[in-house]
Scaffold this motif. Structure first.
Motif, PDB file in Angstrom:
ATOM      1  N   UNK A  71     -15.148   0.965  -1.285  1.00  0.00           N
ATOM      2  CA  UNK A  71     -15.152   1.377   0.125  1.00  0.00           C
ATOM      3  C   UNK A  71     -15.843   0.351   1.003  1.00  0.00           C
ATOM      4  N   UNK A  72     -16.967  -0.186   0.534  1.00  0.00           N
ATOM      5  CA  UNK A  72     -17.670  -1.214   1.299  1.00  0.00           C
ATOM      6  C   UNK A  72     -16.811  -2.464   1.446  1.00  0.00           C
ATOM      7  N   UNK A  73     -16.084  -2.841   0.388  1.00  0.00           N
ATOM      8  CA  UNK A  73     -15.211  -4.021   0.454  1.00  0.00           C
ATOM      9  C   UNK A  73     -14.083  -3.794   1.454  1.00  0.00           C
ATOM     10  N   UNK A  74     -13.513  -2.595   1.474  1.00  0.00           N
ATOM     11  CA  UNK A  74     -12.424  -2.294   2.420  1.00  0.00           C
ATOM     12  C   UNK A  74     -12.949  -2.340   3.855  1.00  0.00           C
ATOM     13  N   UNK A  75     -14.120  -1.766   4.097  1.00  0.00           N
ATOM     14  CA  UNK A  75     -14.692  -1.800   5.448  1.00  0.00           C
ATOM     15  C   UNK A  75     -14.954  -3.244   5.873  1.00  0.00           C
ATOM     16  N   UNK A 127      -9.854   4.052  10.976  1.00  0.00           N
ATOM     17  CA  UNK A 127      -9.882   3.325   9.712  1.00  0.00           C
ATOM     18  C   UNK A 127     -11.190   3.570   8.958  1.00  0.00           C
ATOM     19  N   UNK A 128     -12.291   3.575   9.682  1.00  0.00           N
ATOM     20  CA  UNK A 128     -13.593   3.821   9.048  1.00  0.00           C
ATOM     21  C   UNK A 128     -13.678   5.233   8.493  1.00  0.00           C
ATOM     22  N   UNK A 129     -13.155   6.205   9.224  1.00  0.00           N
ATOM     23  CA  UNK A 129     -13.155   7.584   8.740  1.00  0.00           C
ATOM     24  C   UNK A 129     -12.283   7.739   7.492  1.00  0.00           C
ATOM     25  N   UNK A 130     -11.149   7.055   7.455  1.00  0.00           N
ATOM     26  CA  UNK A 130     -10.277   7.120   6.280  1.00  0.00           C
ATOM     27  C   UNK A 130     -10.991   6.564   5.048  1.00  0.00           C
ATOM     28  N   UNK A 131     -11.705   5.459   5.214  1.00  0.00           N
ATOM     29  CA  UNK A 131     -12.463   4.891   4.096  1.00  0.00           C
ATOM     30  C   UNK A 131     -13.597   5.842   3.698  1.00  0.00           C
ATOM     31  N   UNK A 132     -14.257   6.435   4.676  1.00  0.00           N
ATOM     32  CA  UNK A 132     -15.344   7.372   4.393  1.00  0.00           C
ATOM     33  C   UNK A 132     -14.849   8.576   3.596  1.00  0.00           C
ATOM     34  N   UNK A 133     -13.690   9.092   3.946  1.00  0.00           N
ATOM     35  CA  UNK A 133     -13.103  10.212   3.195  1.00  0.00           C
ATOM     36  C   UNK A 133     -12.766   9.763   1.776  1.00  0.00           C
ATOM     37  N   UNK A 134     -12.166   8.595   1.650  1.00  0.00           N
ATOM     38  CA  UNK A 134     -11.811   8.081   0.326  1.00  0.00           C
ATOM     39  C   UNK A 134     -13.018   7.870  -0.569  1.00  0.00           C
ATOM     40  N   UNK A 135     -14.132   7.460   0.005  1.00  0.00           N
ATOM     41  CA  UNK A 135     -15.358   7.264  -0.761  1.00  0.00           C
ATOM     42  C   UNK A 135     -16.058   8.609  -0.990  1.00  0.00           C
ATOM     43  N   UNK A 136     -15.977   9.506  -0.038  1.00  0.00           N
ATOM     44  CA  UNK A 136     -16.678  10.780  -0.137  1.00  0.00           C
ATOM     45  C   UNK A 136     -16.081  11.754  -1.129  1.00  0.00           C
ATOM     46  N   UNK A 137     -14.771  11.708  -1.340  1.00  0.00           N
ATOM     47  CA  UNK A 137     -14.135  12.655  -2.248  1.00  0.00           C
ATOM     48  C   UNK A 137     -14.671  12.587  -3.682  1.00  0.00           C
ATOM     49  N   UNK A 138     -14.823  11.398  -4.269  1.00  0.00           N
ATOM     50  CA  UNK A 138     -15.408  11.370  -5.621  1.00  0.00           C
ATOM     51  C   UNK A 138     -16.840  11.926  -5.654  1.00  0.00           C
TER      52      UNK A 138
END
Length: 163
Positions: free
Chosen positions: A23-27, A51-62
């Motif tokens: 997630x950090x790399x994508x941001x 875009x930041x919210x989408x990455x945050x959701x992707x990181x937050x789900x796990x």
């Protein structure tokens, strides 16, 4: 045989470190794209926010999945409970375990956690994993002792039935 609980807990959140790093790399890549494009286009704050919210959701789900997981190991079975909205539970009888391996990936080893891998006779789940377990070698040894005593009990019962 009494039903003694030998482990009751959740996996360590450290197992989500790869998701956090991705997630950090994508941001970082998204930020670099916006900085490079700023010379040609005006900065679109709404797009950056989405875009930041989408990455945050992707990181937050796990992290949410790990936080909602409970593992209970007693002398007869292993029980996994998971979920906040839709709760589900699955069980594995100790007698169905055939092989136990403990693995310490380098990034988990730094934090004192490991993964216990169980090979089973269960047709639906031939391999089950207990990720992010603190002192996994100790728990793996206790599980191995339970499995061997369970198999010895089954063998004695089979001999008694045959004779």
């Amino acid at each position: 045989m009494t039903n003694e609980v030998i482990f009751n807990g959740a996996p360590s959140q450290i197992i989500n470190l790869p998701a956090l790093l991705k997630g950090a790399a994508v941001v970082l890549v998204v930020a670099l794209i916006h900085v490079c494009a700023a010379a040609y286009f005006p900065l679109q704050w709404k797009l950056v926010l989405v875009q930041s919210l989408a990455v945050l959701v992707g990181v937050g789900l796990p992290f949410m999945k790990t936080a909602s997981t409970e593992i209970v190991i007693d002398s007869r079975r292993i029980t996994w409970r998971q979920g906040w909205i839709r709760k589900r539970a699955s069980h594995l009888e100790i007698a169905d375990i055939r092989h136990i391996a403990v693995v310490y990936p380098w990034w988990q080893r730094m934090f004192g956690t490991g993964t216990i891998i169980l090979e089973t006779d269960d047709a639906r789940h031939r391999v089950r994993r207990l990720p992010g377990i603190r002192q996994a070698d100790r728990l793996g040894s206790r599980l191995a002792a339970l499995v061997s005593s369970s198999h010895a009990f089954e063998a004695a019962a089979a001999l008694a039935d045959a004779g």
